[in-house]
Design a protein around this motif. Structure first.
Motif, PDB file in Angstrom:
ATOM      1  N   VAL A  92       0.833  -1.199   0.000  1.00 52.84           N
ATOM      2  CA  VAL A  92       0.000   0.000   0.000  1.00 52.84           C
ATOM      3  C   VAL A  92       0.870   1.252   0.000  1.00 52.84           C
ATOM      4  O   VAL A  92       1.880   1.318   0.706  1.00 52.84           O
ATOM      5  N   VAL A  93       0.459   2.243  -0.797  1.00 53.07           N
ATOM      6  CA  VAL A  93       1.112   3.553  -0.812  1.00 53.07           C
ATOM      7  C   VAL A  93       0.040   4.634  -0.691  1.00 53.07           C
ATOM      8  O   VAL A  93      -1.158   4.365  -0.830  1.00 53.07           O
ATOM      9  N   ALA A  94       0.483   5.846  -0.428  1.00 61.41           N
ATOM     10  CA  ALA A  94      -0.450   6.973  -0.344  1.00 61.41           C
ATOM     11  C   ALA A  94      -0.942   7.337  -1.743  1.00 61.41           C
ATOM     12  O   ALA A  94      -0.150   7.509  -2.666  1.00 61.41           O
ATOM     13  N   ALA A  95      -2.255   7.445  -1.902  1.00 59.99           N
ATOM     14  CA  ALA A  95      -2.834   7.790  -3.204  1.00 59.99           C
ATOM     15  C   ALA A  95      -2.783   9.293  -3.463  1.00 59.99           C
ATOM     16  O   ALA A  95      -2.924   9.734  -4.607  1.00 59.99           O
ATOM     17  N   ARG A  96      -2.567  10.077  -2.408  1.00 63.94           N
ATOM     18  CA  ARG A  96      -2.472  11.539  -2.535  1.00 63.94           C
ATOM     19  C   ARG A  96      -1.647  12.074  -1.381  1.00 63.94           C
ATOM     20  O   ARG A  96      -1.285  11.331  -0.466  1.00 63.94           O
ATOM     21  N   LEU A 125      -5.603   5.512  -0.002  1.00 59.75           N
ATOM     22  CA  LEU A 125      -4.595   4.499  -0.284  1.00 59.75           C
ATOM     23  C   LEU A 125      -4.751   3.928  -1.681  1.00 59.75           C
ATOM     24  O   LEU A 125      -5.836   3.936  -2.257  1.00 59.75           O
ATOM     25  N   SER A 126      -3.649   3.425  -2.212  1.00 61.75           N
ATOM     26  CA  SER A 126      -3.673   2.678  -3.470  1.00 61.75           C
ATOM     27  C   SER A 126      -2.643   1.559  -3.380  1.00 61.75           C
ATOM     28  O   SER A 126      -1.742   1.603  -2.535  1.00 61.75           O
ATOM     29  N   GLU A 127      -2.783   0.566  -4.257  1.00 65.13           N
ATOM     30  CA  GLU A 127      -1.877  -0.582  -4.239  1.00 65.13           C
ATOM     31  C   GLU A 127      -0.822  -0.456  -5.325  1.00 65.13           C
ATOM     32  O   GLU A 127      -1.049   0.129  -6.384  1.00 65.13           O
ATOM     33  N   ARG A 128       0.336  -1.032  -5.025  1.00 63.77           N
ATOM     34  CA  ARG A 128       1.435  -1.071  -5.983  1.00 63.77           C
ATOM     35  C   ARG A 128       2.110  -2.435  -5.866  1.00 63.77           C
ATOM     36  O   ARG A 128       2.192  -3.001  -4.779  1.00 63.77           O
ATOM     37  N   GLY A 129       2.587  -2.964  -6.972  1.00 63.08           N
ATOM     38  CA  GLY A 129       3.261  -4.254  -6.961  1.00 63.08           C
ATOM     39  C   GLY A 129       4.762  -4.099  -7.070  1.00 63.08           C
ATOM     40  O   GLY A 129       5.262  -3.153  -7.681  1.00 63.08           O
ATOM     41  N   GLY A 130       5.503  -5.036  -6.466  1.00 68.36           N
ATOM     42  CA  GLY A 130       6.956  -4.979  -6.544  1.00 68.36           C
ATOM     43  C   GLY A 130       7.602  -5.942  -5.575  1.00 68.36           C
ATOM     44  O   GLY A 130       6.940  -6.803  -4.983  1.00 68.36           O
ATOM     45  N   ASP A 182      -3.349  -2.284   8.599  1.00 70.57           N
ATOM     46  CA  ASP A 182      -2.369  -1.732   9.535  1.00 70.57           C
ATOM     47  C   ASP A 182      -2.262  -0.213   9.430  1.00 70.57           C
ATOM     48  O   ASP A 182      -1.537   0.409  10.216  1.00 70.57           O
ATOM     49  N   ILE A 183      -2.982   0.379   8.468  1.00 71.58           N
ATOM     50  CA  ILE A 183      -2.850   1.811   8.193  1.00 71.58           C
ATOM     51  C   ILE A 183      -4.155   2.569   8.443  1.00 71.58           C
ATOM     52  O   ILE A 183      -4.150   3.633   9.071  1.00 71.58           O
ATOM     53  N   VAL A 184      -5.264   2.013   7.950  1.00 67.48           N
ATOM     54  CA  VAL A 184      -6.562   2.690   8.067  1.00 67.48           C
ATOM     55  C   VAL A 184      -6.946   2.859   9.537  1.00 67.48           C
ATOM     56  O   VAL A 184      -6.788   1.950  10.351  1.00 67.48           O
ATOM     57  N   PRO A 192       3.702  14.890   7.417  1.00 67.16           N
ATOM     58  CA  PRO A 192       3.165  14.925   6.050  1.00 67.16           C
ATOM     59  C   PRO A 192       3.663  13.719   5.250  1.00 67.16           C
ATOM     60  O   PRO A 192       4.826  13.328   5.348  1.00 67.16           O
ATOM     61  N   ILE A 193       2.773  13.115   4.462  1.00 70.22           N
ATOM     62  CA  ILE A 193       3.113  11.942   3.659  1.00 70.22           C
ATOM     63  C   ILE A 193       2.816  12.269   2.202  1.00 70.22           C
ATOM     64  O   ILE A 193       1.686  12.610   1.853  1.00 70.22           O
TER      65      ILE A 193
END
Length: 238
Positions: free
Chosen positions: A117-121, A134-139, A154-156, A163-164
């Motif tokens: 999960v990463v920050a979407a904004r 939040l948004s998802e990213r693969g890697g 674990d975030i919500v 600031p993020i």
């Protein structure tokens, strides 16, 4: 004219001994190699079981043990740092022997391909995190910091402590669980056991988030530690 060539007894004995020691060396090397293979196989299986739920693909590169170490009898692998997910460079402990007193460590590189999960904004400090942020990213999860939070649950519901930026990975120290109890607040403390449940009111002596242990005062000389269960409610288990 017949010419015969004889080997002196001392020379013949030398080559016999050399051949004998060569056989012993090969046998010992084969046994050590078999012991190492068994140890590596057990550690590899242990790491696979620990990481199979982390992502879609797991690659484990395990360094072999030192050839100077004795055989590890009845190996029992364990993670040297059990509080962190086994990703990236990992130290794996192995207890050897029936009593497990002998301990050695192996080094492994664990790469896990999966979603995180990463920050979407951009998120401002003090913001309560919701799933829409939040948004998802693969890697490769092994490339992330050991403090990275990869799961949405674990975030919500937590509050940003700094600031993020959009696209940033969430680290544990970026977030804090919201306080359900404030210092000086009147709270209800429930003491419960297998056959009883009683409650009384007290004053919280410190802030507390869900699951945290805080001190509560009931009188001038009576202070107890209780666990925050919900807003304004604390629990003491017996």
């Amino acid at each position: 004219m017949l010419r015969l060539r004889f080997t002196k007894p001392s020379t013949l004995r030398f080559w016999q001994l050399a051949f004998f020691w060569a056989i012993l060396s090969v046998t010992a090397f084969t046994r050590i190699q078999a012991d190492d293979d068994n140890l590596l196989q057990q550690v590899h299986q242990f790491l696979y079981e620990e990481t199979q739920a982390l992502g879609e693909e797991v690659v484990i590169d395990l360094r072999p043990p030192s050839p100077h170490l004795p055989e590890c009898v009845q190996p029992e692998p364990f993670l040297a740092n059990a509080n962190q997910a086994p990703l990236g460079r990992v130290s794996v402990g192995v207890r050897c022997g029936e009593d497990g007193r002998q301990v050695r460590y192996l080094q492994a590189q664990i790469d896990v391909i999966g979603d995180y999960v990463v920050a979407a904004r951009d998120i401002e400090r003090g913001t309560l995190i919701t799933s829409s942020m939040l948004s998802e990213r693969g890697g490769n999860l092994g490339d992330l910091s050991a403090q990275a939070l990869t799961a949405e649950e674990d975030i919500v519901g937590k509050i940003a402590q700094r600031p993020i930026r959009s696209g940033s990975v969430f680290l544990a120290h970026y977030l804090q669980a919201p306080h359900l109890v404030e210092r000086g607040q009147r709270v209800t403390v429930i003491a419960q056991g297998s056959a009883f449940r009683v409650s009384r009111e007290g004053e919280a002596l410190e802030d507390g988030a869900l699951g945290e242990q805080i001190r509560v005062r009931f009188g001038p000389r009576e202070i107890m530690t209780a666990r925050v269960a919900e807003r304004g409610i604390l629990v003491v288990d017996f």
